[in-house]
Design a protein around this motif. Structure first.
Motif, short mmCIF file in Angstrom:
data_model
loop_
_atom_site.label_atom_id
_atom_site.label_comp_id
_atom_site.label_asym_id
_atom_site.label_seq_id
_atom_site.Cartn_x
_atom_site.Cartn_y
_atom_site.Cartn_z
N ILE A 146 0.99 -1.42 0.45
CA ILE A 146 -0.07 0.08 -0.06
C ILE A 146 1.11 1.23 0.07
N GLU A 147 1.69 0.93 0.81
CA GLU A 147 3.04 2.59 0.61
C GLU A 147 3.65 2.68 -0.36
N TYR A 148 3.56 1.80 -1.07
CA TYR A 148 4.23 1.82 -3.05
C TYR A 148 2.81 2.09 -3.33
N VAL A 149 2.22 1.96 -3.37
CA VAL A 149 0.94 2.60 -4.70
C VAL A 149 0.50 3.68 -3.83
N LEU A 150 0.64 4.42 -2.79
CA LEU A 150 -0.28 5.60 -2.56
C LEU A 150 1.55 6.60 -3.37
N GLU A 151 2.91 6.07 -3.21
CA GLU A 151 3.81 6.70 -3.79
C GLU A 151 3.56 7.91 -4.49
N LEU A 152 2.55 6.33 -5.76
CA LEU A 152 2.03 7.18 -6.69
C LEU A 152 0.52 8.06 -6.87
N GLN A 153 0.14 7.70 -5.69
CA GLN A 153 -1.26 9.21 -6.07
C GLN A 153 -1.41 10.38 -6.94
N GLN A 154 -1.72 10.77 -7.23
CA GLN A 154 -1.29 12.15 -7.48
C GLN A 154 -2.21 12.82 -6.58
N PRO A 155 -2.09 14.42 -6.62
CA PRO A 155 -2.57 15.48 -5.90
C PRO A 155 -4.57 15.82 -6.10
N GLY A 156 -5.19 15.38 -7.82
CA GLY A 156 -6.26 15.05 -8.02
C GLY A 156 -6.61 13.74 -6.96
N GLY A 157 -6.33 12.74 -6.32
CA GLY A 157 -7.05 11.96 -5.52
C GLY A 157 -6.69 10.27 -6.60
N GLU A 158 -6.75 11.08 -7.82
CA GLU A 158 -6.02 8.96 -8.87
C GLU A 158 -4.90 7.95 -8.67
N VAL A 159 -4.92 7.64 -9.00
CA VAL A 159 -3.42 6.66 -8.44
C VAL A 159 -2.79 6.54 -9.52
N GLY A 160 -1.73 6.93 -9.85
CA GLY A 160 -0.78 6.68 -11.27
C GLY A 160 -0.89 4.96 -11.47
N TRP A 161 -0.61 5.05 -12.98
CA TRP A 161 -0.81 3.12 -13.26
C TRP A 161 -0.33 3.02 -12.63
N LYS A 162 1.50 2.98 -12.87
CA LYS A 162 2.67 1.87 -12.62
C LYS A 162 4.15 3.11 -12.31
N ARG A 163 4.76 1.97 -12.32
CA ARG A 163 6.50 2.16 -12.49
C ARG A 163 7.06 1.85 -13.55
N GLU A 164 7.67 2.03 -14.44
CA GLU A 164 8.46 1.36 -15.42
C GLU A 164 9.90 0.38 -14.99
N ASP A 165 9.64 -0.52 -15.61
CA ASP A 165 10.88 -1.45 -14.96
C ASP A 165 12.30 -0.87 -14.52
N ASP A 166 12.62 0.82 -14.87
CA ASP A 166 13.73 1.97 -14.70
C ASP A 166 13.20 2.17 -13.45
N GLY A 167 11.92 2.15 -13.12
CA GLY A 167 11.46 3.04 -12.08
C GLY A 167 10.90 4.49 -11.93
N THR A 168 10.91 4.82 -13.51
CA THR A 168 9.98 5.65 -13.52
C THR A 168 8.33 5.67 -14.09
N PRO A 169 7.92 6.84 -12.85
CA PRO A 169 6.69 6.89 -12.62
C PRO A 169 5.41 6.67 -14.08
N VAL A 170 5.02 6.19 -13.91
CA VAL A 170 4.11 6.55 -15.00
C VAL A 170 2.17 7.18 -14.25
N ARG A 171 2.35 8.42 -14.15
CA ARG A 171 1.67 9.44 -13.82
C ARG A 171 0.47 9.53 -14.17
N ASP A 172 0.01 9.02 -14.80
CA ASP A 172 -1.31 8.73 -15.90
C ASP A 172 -1.81 7.58 -15.21
N ALA A 173 -3.45 7.59 -14.57
CA ALA A 173 -4.07 7.55 -14.03
C ALA A 173 -5.52 6.24 -14.83
N LEU A 174 -5.59 5.19 -14.69
CA LEU A 174 -6.73 4.49 -15.21
C LEU A 174 -8.17 4.27 -13.72
N LEU A 175 -9.24 4.50 -15.06
CA LEU A 175 -10.12 4.49 -14.02
C LEU A 175 -10.97 3.09 -12.78
#
Length: 356
Positions: free
Chosen positions: A137-166
């Motif tokens: 859960i702590e890993y997941v919430l690191e990718l929560q965005q200011p609007g409340g949505e949760v970014g989709w994933k981190r790429e294999d190099d650790g880059t966060p993908v901040r776009d969110a999927l409903l």
């Protein structure tokens, strides 16, 4: 082979007899590796979300030891940052095939672990799972965005993908509620998670613009209901608005419009969402329709292309069978399953500042 006596709770007229349910459970068990991993089917990959879904179905069928082995697999192979990779070849933890780390995949352990605890009342299991759930859960919430949505994933190099999927964020919403239920049971309050849950629910209910447009996919249609963020009149309005767009009478639910392809997993999940709305009759109807996907060995084909009268792809997946069993368990009143997907007793989080 699983005894029909253990699957009497999974009897649903027109959908499953005890013997048929036992065969389906046996199919999932046959897919599970000796180390606890449950790939889609032997020789294909494992992803953590579908692995957990299949394990939940085993618990619904009373196969608690085998379900526990599946959760122990996740604990043993969790990454240092609390995540899991998106795919592992045939469930081999040493052979990841997709090193992306998807947030909803990682969060879903909380749903499965809470479901197992409710199925068994095993406090020792809950204690053993808690560090893994907390880290996930702590890993997941690191990718929560200011609007409340949760970014989709981190790429294999650790880059966060901040776009969110409903769909993904709706699954995370359910997982957060289950994680908070675990925290309450352990008397370890997590106020930051409560705030995160409130913000996420607000985004799902009121800000569709914060998510990538995947409205062609049926999962984006029903998942806000299935995950518990949208209920009551709003849920009924949402489902009724696109019913004719996604539902093919007599066959099931399209995966994506306008493709002439109905899928067992999406159909069973819609049935679960309908049950959660109090629409059990419609849920049973959907489950009856998809029995054309049932194979002789009790497993279910992933989908059917109705314009070509063709089963496609030619695969019998553990998660399709698992989702069907969970929908039947909910309709049959299995307490653990109804608690996890009904959500009446799950924490609701704290309202974001904008809504207080």
């Amino acid at each position: 082979m699983t005894s029909p006596g253990r699957t009497e709770r999974l009897v649903l007229p027109g959908v499953l007899t005890a013997e048929q349910a036992a065969r389906t459970v046996a199919g999932i068990l046959a897919t599970q590796r000796t180390d606890g991993a449950i790939p889609w089917f032997r020789g294909h990959h494992l992803d953590p979300w579908d692995h957990t879904e299949a394990a939940m179905a085993l618990d619904a069928a009373g196969e608690h030891e085998r379900a526990e082995a599946a959760y122990d697999w996740l604990v043993r192979h969790q990454n240092q940052d609390g995540s899991w990779y998106a795919a592992y070849a045939d469930g081999d933890a040493a052979a990841p095939t997709d090193r992306g780390r998807e947030t909803n995949f990682c969060a879903y352990l909380a749903v499965g672990a809470w479901h197992h605890y409710l199925s068994t009342s095993d406090e020792t299991f809950l204690d053993r799972m808690w560090p893994a759930v907390h880290a996930a859960i702590e890993y997941v919430l690191e990718l929560q965005q200011p609007g409340g949505e949760v970014g989709w994933k981190r790429e294999d190099d650790g880059t966060p993908v901040r776009d969110a999927l409903l769909t993904g964020s709706s699954s995370v919403y359910q997982a957060l509620r289950c994680a908070l239920a675990m925290a309450e049971q352990r008397e370890e309050p997590q106020p930051d998670w409560e705030l995160a849950l409130g913000r996420l629910g607000h985004a799902i209910r009121h800000h569709p613009e914060r998510f990538l447009d995947k409205s062609r996919y049926s999962m984006d249609w029903y998942y806000p209901v299935l995950g518990g963020a949208v209920r009551g009149a709003a849920a009924r309005e949402r489902i009724d608005a696109d019913w004719d767009r996604f539902v093919v009478p007599g066959l099931g639910v399209r995966c994506v419009v306008p493709n002439p392809w109905v899928t067992g997993g999406e159909s069973a999940e819609l049935a679960l969402a309908l049950w959660a709305m109090g629409e059990s009759d419609r849920a049973v109807t959907i489950l009856k329709w998809i029995q054309h996907l049932r194979a002789d060995n009790g497993m279910y084909w992933t989908g059917y292309v109705f314009e070509d009268d063709a089963i496609w792809p030619r695969e019998l997946t553990s998660w399709t069978a698992g989702s069907l069993l969970l929908a039947v368990a909910a309709l049959g009143g299995d307490e653990a399953t109804t608690s996890v997907f009904g959500g009446e007793r799950l924490p609701v989080g704290l309202a974001p500042d904008c809504c207080r």
